[in-house]
Enzyme design. Structure first.
Site, PDB file in Angstrom:
ATOM      1  N   CYS A   1       0.848  -1.193   0.000  1.00 10.67           N
ATOM      2  CA  CYS A   1       0.000   0.000   0.000  1.00 10.67           C
ATOM      3  C   CYS A   1       0.881   1.240   0.000  1.00 10.67           C
ATOM      4  CB  CYS A   1      -0.965  -0.002   1.174  1.00 10.67           C
ATOM      5  SG  CYS A   1      -0.256  -0.405   2.743  1.00 10.67           S
TER       6      CYS A   1
ATOM      7  N   GLU B   1      -8.296   7.764   5.549  1.00 15.05           N
ATOM      8  CA  GLU B   1      -7.947   7.659   4.141  1.00 15.05           C
ATOM      9  C   GLU B   1      -9.140   7.352   3.250  1.00 15.05           C
ATOM     10  OE1 GLU B   1      -3.372   6.053   4.472  1.00 15.05           O
ATOM     11  OE2 GLU B   1      -4.929   4.547   4.166  1.00 15.05           O
TER      12      GLU B   1
END
Length: 180
Positions: free
Chosen positions: A67, A114
């Site tokens: 990620c 996020e």
């Protein structure tokens, strides 16, 4: 500001509203753009990584293949491919599955807030992990993974536990090997 240590601040509709240093964004729990990549092999096994213990958060925990946070003027898919190669030494065709917003407390007095774009790729290429990023990796079936998450949830990152079932549902709908 160092491009590699900043994140793109956004509103709830993913409009860019600024840039900020990555650690500061996590300390202040500010909404920013992120990317998560899942890789499966042709047998349908999931490639997981164990984050290096020295990462600024979630060190030593198991998670999806990789990620990251996109750089300014970088597309989400470009960020996903960049990070897959950087962390795991892999190249693969990726497709976006979905995106979601989440906010969760982490260790080190940090918070993830996020908009996470989730990508999936399939490759039988052998990973060559970056030792500064990845402590270990393994391939695992979804059934064994789901059982281990249930028995040992503390061993996995917060975002991974949030999306693992959704990703599996997508894999079942799209890829034949998941029906085995």
């Amino acid at each position: 500001m160092d491009i590699e240590n900043c994140v793109i601040l956004i509103d709830n509709q993913d409009n860019q509203i600024g840039l900020i240093e990555k650690i500061e964004a996590h300390k202040k729990a500010l909404l920013h753009r992120a990317v998560s990549v899942f890789i499966c092999n042709s047998k349908g096994e999931w490639l997981l990584q164990q984050r290096d213990e020295n990462k600024y958060h979630s060190g030593g925990l198991w998670t999806n293949t990789c990620c990251t946070h996109p750089y300014p003027n970088e597309t989400n898919i470009e960020a996903a491919k960049r990070r897959l190669n950087f962390e795991m030494g892999l190249k693969a065709e990726l497709s976006q599955i979905y995106s979601f917003i989440y906010k969760e407390k982490l260790d080190n007095e940090l918070t993830e807030h996020e908009l996470d774009y989730v990508f999936l790729g399939i490759t039988d290429e052998i990973p060559k992990p970056n030792a500064d990023e990845v402590m270990n990796f393994k391939y695992v079936s979804y059934n064994n993974l789901a059982l281990d998450i249930k028995q040992n949830p503390e061993n996995y990152t917060v975002w991974f536990k949030k999306i693992v079932d959704i990703v599996n549902n997508h894999i079942i709908k799209v890829h034949e090997f998941s029906k085995k």
